[in-house]
Design a protein around this motif. Sequence first.
Motif, short mmCIF file in Angstrom:
data_model
loop_
_atom_site.label_atom_id
_atom_site.label_comp_id
_atom_site.label_asym_id
_atom_site.label_seq_id
_atom_site.Cartn_x
_atom_site.Cartn_y
_atom_site.Cartn_z
N ILE A 33 0.79 -1.08 0.04
CA ILE A 33 0.04 -0.02 0.00
C ILE A 33 0.82 1.25 0.18
O ILE A 33 0.57 2.32 -0.67
CB ILE A 33 -0.97 0.12 1.15
N THR A 34 1.69 1.29 0.97
CA THR A 34 2.76 2.72 0.90
C THR A 34 4.17 1.98 0.77
O THR A 34 4.44 0.87 0.70
CB THR A 34 2.70 3.15 2.34
N ASP A 35 5.21 2.91 0.70
CA ASP A 35 6.41 2.52 0.28
C ASP A 35 7.12 2.21 1.82
O ASP A 35 8.36 1.93 1.64
CB ASP A 35 7.04 3.82 -0.36
N ASP B 278 -4.04 5.19 3.87
CA ASP B 278 -2.88 5.80 4.64
C ASP B 278 -3.34 7.26 4.93
O ASP B 278 -3.29 8.21 4.07
CB ASP B 278 -1.52 5.95 3.62
N ALA C 56 -1.59 7.38 -0.56
CA ALA C 56 -1.80 6.14 -0.84
C ALA C 56 -3.12 5.58 -0.17
O ALA C 56 -3.43 5.76 0.93
CB ALA C 56 -0.85 5.07 -0.65
N ARG D 140 -6.15 0.62 -6.88
CA ARG D 140 -5.42 1.81 -6.47
C ARG D 140 -6.12 3.07 -6.53
O ARG D 140 -6.91 3.46 -7.22
CB ARG D 140 -3.87 2.04 -7.08
N GLY E 230 -5.51 7.26 -5.85
CA GLY E 230 -4.55 8.47 -5.68
C GLY E 230 -5.20 9.43 -5.03
O GLY E 230 -5.92 10.32 -5.60
#
Length: 715
Positions: A324-326, A344, A349, A361, A363
């Motif tokens: 989901i996130t980095d 998030d 995200a 996804r 944005g």
Amino acid sequence: MRPTGNHLTGYLAVCAAGTLIGTSLAVGAGASATRPKLADVGAWLASGPKGEVVHAHGLTGEVDGKATLPAGTAGHPVSVAQGGRTTLVLDERTGRVVRIDAAQLTTAQSTDYGAAGLQLVSGGAYAYVVDPARGTVQRIDPALTKAESPPVPLDGKPGAAVVDGEGTLWVPLPESGTVVPFVEGLKGAAFKVADPGHDLTLTVAGGRPVVTDGTAATAKVLSATGVRGAFALGGAFAGADPADVLVPSGTEGSAVPVLAARTGDLVVVDVHSRHTVRFRVPTDGHVLGAPQLLGTRVYLPDESTGRLLVYDTAASALAEPIPITDGPGELQLFVQDDLLWVNDPDGAAAAVIDADGEVRRIGKYGTQVPSAREPGDEPVENGVPTGAPAGQVPPGAVVPGATAPGPGAPSVGASGAPSAGASGPPGPTTPAPEPGAPGAPQAESRSGAIRITFAEALGATPQRYVLKGAAPDQTVTPDEVGPDGPFVFEVRGGSCEKQYSFTVVAEYGGGRPDKESARSAFARPCVAPGAPQQLTATPAQRGHGGTVTWQAPQGGGSVTYTVSGPDGTTKTTEAAYTYRNLKNSRSYPVSVTASNAAGSGPATYGTLDLTPPSQQMRIVNNSANNTPIGIRSLPTTVGSGRPGEIPGNGDGQQGIQVTTVHCKVEGQEQSYGGEKTKIWAYHTFHHPGIDKDITGYTTDHFVNSRSNPDVWECE
């Protein structure tokens, strides 16, 4: 165009995309003159750092609107309550409640409740602000955000509250081990669900409230009148830190996933069927959040890596994690409209996942997103989304965990085989696959049995699978499972008082070593019983007690019954209980629940009615003369009124005189004809002369209720 060889599909996709782009330019998407109508299947997601909330379409993942929160909110933690008729946002740092105007995409309506750490809960036509520090609940108007009542004290510090499918607010009070319902906005009586000081977490499962006691490792189904059933979570949870026992705040179905975060033990409790499924997921020291269930998959937010761990109960195995996130951070999960939403709150995200596991996804920080409308703007229907189709990976993107092909490597299609047109020298001969172990078994508790499912071994194909770990008093069906499945064993027998764990062994033969799976989670060969059947309460011959009988709940098995009634609470293994020394002329409510080591079921209710049955009896000793017999308001001649009389029958003109005797009571002693008695009959006599019923007491010399065993004492 993807390298599938289907060039026509690619050309059509390009043309369609061009048409959509042209349409977007023509209508000016994102300009103030055109505002989209928000999707019915969608959700609002918070973007704390930007001080915004955005609305995403559930079927496409497209953001179709955003609203900017009041000045000063940016950077504050916020929570979104969208379970009622309106969408509300709480600034958790300041206590300001804001209403989202979905038509105008504005947040002009707000009220400041002036405290940090508040909870905002809404459902149906009701919304509440819960103040844990002050221990109060305040009902607010969800449309105007203003208070509709003064704060109501709770007599304790509340935990996280929820609203069920009927709009009832449920507030746990861990310090006292109680839960308080607010029905239609009004505080109800608190009732006990646990020992004082236990860790309590509420979940709404299919509209019904369920409280998880992390300290006692139990889950209990609630109603406005009390506990309606309980489930034991098992030994793995009994030894866990209560703070590590995690449950979601709500599920759309009747199944509730419960996670022991440190060990990775997971149990899915179905509060309707009473079946429980147990399995383990590797935690590797990661920080996991509360699990969520959608379809056959359990999703666990791994806040150490920003991924969702996925366990597929149908396949009895872990699926590929979903990034989901980095990096590490909080992930918010909730289920709405049969979709799992992941957000998030501190970044851009987000994602929405359907029941088939398809990920779309979101944005949140897109620039071409409709926002606050200007005066005179008219909303229009949203157009076809212009984003990439769900699941499509843009050219050049790297799939997490995948290895990029080296120079000259052949392109690979969806099946993993080289695509048409690939060329190059033949590669080295693929070595024979090595024997692998089956997946860790998944254990499902059933009535009298444990169902074991597992994932087939990867690598070489075994000759057979066998189950290991069954006790001598258990039978395993089938004896073995072939290489093509179905990958299921059923273990019957064993004791409900014990927990069992199993492994699956893949036997390869030909000199190759067997491979054994990891152990399953512990499970019992039983489920929490249902409600006892056909409860009957039969009074004793002269009252003062009676016997309550019932039949065992469906599913059989050895159970213990808890009987609650006029003499308190008693446990028994018999399907009957007898009450004694009770007062007549009263009705006593009785309830019976069945329990075993897996939990307890809902209660069955009945009433032991000790109202004395009326009897028809003759008037006696009334033929000597025509002197009437008195009917008194009390069983005495002193200080009592005389509401009526029975006419004398010395001439026989009255015929056979009868009266309806309700019961008998001890009163003033009377003498007649040399006989003494303190017994008075309480009866109703119909006076033929005035055509009227007269109810009262008459000395037993003239009724002789003493001789009738069917006449009960009044009390």
